[in-house]
Design a protein around this motif. Sequence first.
Motif, short mmCIF file in Angstrom:
data_model
loop_
_atom_site.label_atom_id
_atom_site.label_comp_id
_atom_site.label_asym_id
_atom_site.label_seq_id
_atom_site.Cartn_x
_atom_site.Cartn_y
_atom_site.Cartn_z
N CYS A 164 49.17 46.87 42.42
CA CYS A 164 50.15 47.53 41.56
C CYS A 164 50.01 49.05 41.68
CB CYS A 164 49.93 47.10 40.11
SG CYS A 164 51.11 47.79 38.95
N THR B 42 44.93 37.36 39.51
CA THR B 42 46.12 36.79 40.12
C THR B 42 47.35 37.70 40.03
OG1 THR B 42 46.54 35.58 38.07
CG2 THR B 42 45.38 34.40 39.83
N CYS B 43 47.40 38.59 39.03
CA CYS B 43 48.56 39.47 38.87
C CYS B 43 48.13 40.77 38.20
CB CYS B 43 49.62 38.83 37.97
SG CYS B 43 50.23 37.26 38.52
N GLU C 88 50.24 44.28 36.46
CA GLU C 88 51.53 44.88 36.10
C GLU C 88 51.27 46.15 35.29
OE1 GLU C 88 55.57 44.98 36.39
OE2 GLU C 88 54.43 43.25 37.09
N ASN D 153 49.95 32.82 37.38
CA ASN D 153 50.14 33.16 38.79
C ASN D 153 51.35 34.04 39.05
OD1 ASN D 153 52.14 31.30 38.47
ND2 ASN D 153 51.30 29.81 39.89
N CYS D 154 52.03 34.47 37.98
CA CYS D 154 53.09 35.46 38.16
C CYS D 154 53.35 36.17 36.83
CB CYS D 154 54.37 34.83 38.71
SG CYS D 154 55.03 33.47 37.74
N MET D 155 53.67 37.45 36.94
CA MET D 155 54.01 38.27 35.79
C MET D 155 55.20 39.15 36.16
SD MET D 155 50.57 39.73 33.89
CE MET D 155 50.00 40.78 35.20
N CYS D 156 56.08 39.37 35.21
CA CYS D 156 57.24 40.22 35.43
C CYS D 156 57.53 40.98 34.14
CB CYS D 156 58.44 39.38 35.85
SG CYS D 156 59.93 40.34 36.13
N LEU E 25 55.17 35.63 31.80
CA LEU E 25 54.05 35.12 32.58
C LEU E 25 54.27 33.66 32.91
CD1 LEU E 25 52.70 36.75 29.80
CD2 LEU E 25 50.98 36.96 31.55
#
Length: 154
Positions: A2, A70-71, A73, A116-119, A127
């Motif tokens: 990031c 894993t992420c 942000e 396993n994902c963040m936005c 998440l």
Amino acid sequence: MCYVPRDSSSHQSSPLQSSMSSAIIGAPSLSANSETIWMGSQTGKLMIHPTSNEMAHKVMEVINFAGPITCIEYYKNQVFIAVEGNVYIYKRPKDSAWDLDNPVAFRIHDGDDPINCMCQVQQKLWLGAGNRCYVFNMASSRREGSFQLSQKIG
């Protein structure tokens, strides 16, 4: 990985002052004027690198976690790090360096699946873990809810 910009509210020094202070000390610092790249590893290492070409190969900080990262942000002087079912929040007070010694930790879920994902969307952090989506309010640092997905993420 990031990109983390400098604190836009801080009083920025000139590029000459910044490069001279780094050259004198020999290593970059994590001041409010630092632009950095935060990189997480499967072995649980968080490495913070400067963005300048001359110093990019140097690691400014290394922080160890108990599980894989894993992420990552960034949002308004906060960096959110996902490790298994937890989110760690690092904050940068106005006109100050990052507080890397006192992250705020939140348990997002108790399942076996890691986040396993963040936005980031406005003041919300979405998440994904397993077949659930979690919504976290970044301004209030609270989980607002979750919902089931028809298929597993990842």
